[in-house]
Design a protein around this motif. Sequence first.
Motif, PDB file in Angstrom:
ATOM      1  N   VAL A 125      -5.673  -4.224  -1.702  1.00 14.59           N
ATOM      2  CA  VAL A 125      -5.308  -2.956  -2.365  1.00 14.59           C
ATOM      3  C   VAL A 125      -5.468  -2.987  -3.798  1.00 14.59           C
ATOM      4  N   ARG A 141      -7.880  -2.827  -5.585  1.00 12.84           N
ATOM      5  CA  ARG A 141      -8.588  -1.631  -6.356  1.00 12.84           C
ATOM      6  C   ARG A 141      -7.720  -0.497  -6.598  1.00 12.84           C
ATOM      7  N   GLU A 142      -6.929  -0.169  -5.662  1.00 11.10           N
ATOM      8  CA  GLU A 142      -6.269   1.090  -5.768  1.00 11.10           C
ATOM      9  C   GLU A 142      -5.145   0.929  -6.805  1.00 11.10           C
ATOM     10  N   GLU A 190      -6.952   1.138 -10.163  1.00 11.59           N
ATOM     11  CA  GLU A 190      -7.362   2.449 -10.415  1.00 11.59           C
ATOM     12  C   GLU A 190      -6.302   3.202 -10.901  1.00 11.59           C
ATOM     13  N   PRO A 197       0.779  -1.269   0.117  1.00 18.82           N
ATOM     14  CA  PRO A 197       0.026  -0.099  -0.266  1.00 18.82           C
ATOM     15  C   PRO A 197       0.744   1.369  -0.160  1.00 18.82           C
TER      16      PRO A 197
END
Length: 632
Positions: free
Chosen positions: A430, A432-433, A436, A376
Motif C-alpha cells: 500500500v 503507492r496509495e 499518492e 489500508p
Amino acid sequence: MRLSTQMLTGIVGITIISQLVLGMIAYWVLAGVERDHLLRVTRERTAEVAQAIAVPLATGTREQKALERAARLFAPAVDVILLIEGGRIVASTGPLAKEIDLARIPAAVLQPHARDQLVEIDEGRFLVTRQRVPGLDYSLLALQEQRLSREKMIARFGFRSLAFSVILLWVAVWVALMLASSINRKIEQKNRVLRRQVTHDSLTGLPNRALFTEHINAIINLPGEFDNRFMVMVVGIDGYTEITDTLGHDVGEQLLLEMAGRINQAVDQENAVARLEGEKLGVLLTDTDSESGSHSVRQFLDGLDRQVSISGMVLDIRLSIGAALYPTHACDADSLLRYADIALRQARERKAEYLFYDDDADFSSMHRLMLGSELPHAIARGELIAVYQPKMSLATSKVCGLEALVRWEHPREGSIPPTDFIPLAEQSGVIRELTEMMLDQAVHFLHRLHARGHNLDISVNISAHNLRDDKLPEFVEALLTRTGAQARHLCLEITETVMMQDIEQAQRVLERLHRLGVRLSIDDFGTGFSSLSYLNLLPVDEIKIDRSFVTHMLTQESDQAVVNTIIQLAHTLHCQIVAEGVEDEETLALLRTLGCDIAQGYLISPPRAVADLENWLLGSDHKTTAQVVDKP
C-alpha cells in the motif's frame, strides 16, 4: 471287459494328463507369482537400504560399514547387496556375499542403467534389482537367489492323479492362500512405505514435522517420574535461497543433506532431528531447562563443522537458531515449534546467532501484523495525515521550505510514528496509495501557501517501490495540473540507499520527473554507497546530510570532516545542501561557517500540523523565501 478296461485306461490317462497339465500350469503360475513377489520384496528392501545409507555416506562413513549396518536393519534376508560407484563394486554384504564369486557377475549388470533381470552366477539363478542412493553418485545392486525346484513341483502334482478332486481343492485353497498372503504382504509393504513417506523427508531421510511433533508429544506425555524438561530448536541455514538461486538447486540439496547429516550426528538421538520445511531443521535437546539452555545451544553450535565443500567450492555456512523451552514457554508440540520459529525469525532480524522465544517480542510482532492489516483501511478513512517541518536558509535566516512527514492518528493508539508503519506499507503493497495521498495533501497545501503569500518549497519522501512505479511521473504531472501548483516548488526526496538499489530504473524515473520541473533531493546522504559517477549523472538538485553526522559534529572531528566534505561535494555538483537534525545554536553556527545552505531540525521548529504551521508562519517574524541553486 476290454471296453471297460479301455475306458478305465482312458479315464485314468485323461486324469493323469489333466493332472500333469494342471500341475505344470500351477507350477508356472506359482513360479511366476513367487518370482514377482520375490523381486518386489527385494526391490522394496533395497529402496529402504538406499534411503538409510544416504546420510551416513554423505557424512563420510566408510562404505562397507554403512552398507552392513543399513542391510542388517532393513534387508537381512537379501542374499547379496552390492554398493556400486562408477560401475565398480566398492562394498558388499549379505548371507551369500562370501559364497559367490563376485568377479563372475556380468559387466552389463553393473552398468548404471541396467534393468531388473534374472542372471546365472556359480550355477545359481539370481534375481537382480538396482536402486540409486538419493542425492549421491552411488547405487545398490541386490541379488536374490531363486530357489524354486521344478522337479519338486512336478512330483507334488504328478503322483496324485487318483485324488483329482482333493488335489484340485487343495490347489485352489493353496493358490487362494498364496494370493491372500501375497496380497497381505503387499498391503503391509505398501503401508510401511506410505508410513515412511508420510513421516519422513524424501531428501534427507529425516523425520518430517508430523513425526517430529508426534515425538515431542510422546515425551511430554511421559509419566511424572521422568524428567522431561527439554528444548526445541529451529535451525535455519542463512543465505540458503541465495545459494540455490546462484549455484542451483542440486548444490542446495547437497548442502542441506550435508548439514542435516552433521546435525543428526551431533545430536545422536532417535527422532531428535527433523526437516521441518525448506532449509529449516528441527532439533530436540532433552534434559535442558532455562538455566542450561544457552549453554546447550552454544555447545551445539561449537560442535558443528560449518565449512562445507560442494562441487569444488568451500562454503562457510552461517546458522541461525530459534529456541523454545518446555514447559517454560509452552506445553504442547505445536506451540513449541511455532515459538521456536518466531524466535528464529527474530534472531535473523537482529542478526543474532540464536535467540530464545520472548513473549514481549512476540507481542510486538502481533502488533505489527495488526497494524499492517489496518493500514489500508486507515488510508481510506483519512487517519494518515501530513505534518510539516520548516527548513531555514542559513544565508537569510528565514524559512525557505517545508518537509512533509506522515503521521498515523490511530483511534485507539494515538499518534503512530512513520518508522512503525512505513515498512508495513512497503511489505503490504500500500506504499503507492500512501505516497499518492501524501503528494496530494502536500501539493494542495503548497498551492494554498503560495496563494497566501508564503513562497515556500515542499519536500515529499518517496520509497524504493515508488521508484519502480513508471506511473509516478504521470501522477505527479496530473496533480500539478489539477492544483495549479508550480513544479519547481515541489521537491521529491529519495534516500541514497534506495536510489542505488536499481540505479538504471531510478535514473529513468527521476529524469522524467526532472523534465516536469520537479526538484529532486538525495536524503540521508553519507549513509549509503553512492558512486560519484552515478551521482553526477542523476538529475539531483539537493543533497541532505544525514542527521547522524550533524548531531555529533561538535564533538566528533570525523563527523565534522564528513559534513564539510559533503558540503564541498554538493557545491561542486551545483546542488543545494541541507543539514538535518540541527538542535542547538552552536551546530547552526558551525554549519553556516562551513557553507551549508539550509538547516532543518527542532532548533528551527518541530513538525507541525497544517493549522498550527499556518499560525506559526503568521505569528512569527519570518518572511519566507526560496533559495534555489540551479544546476547549469
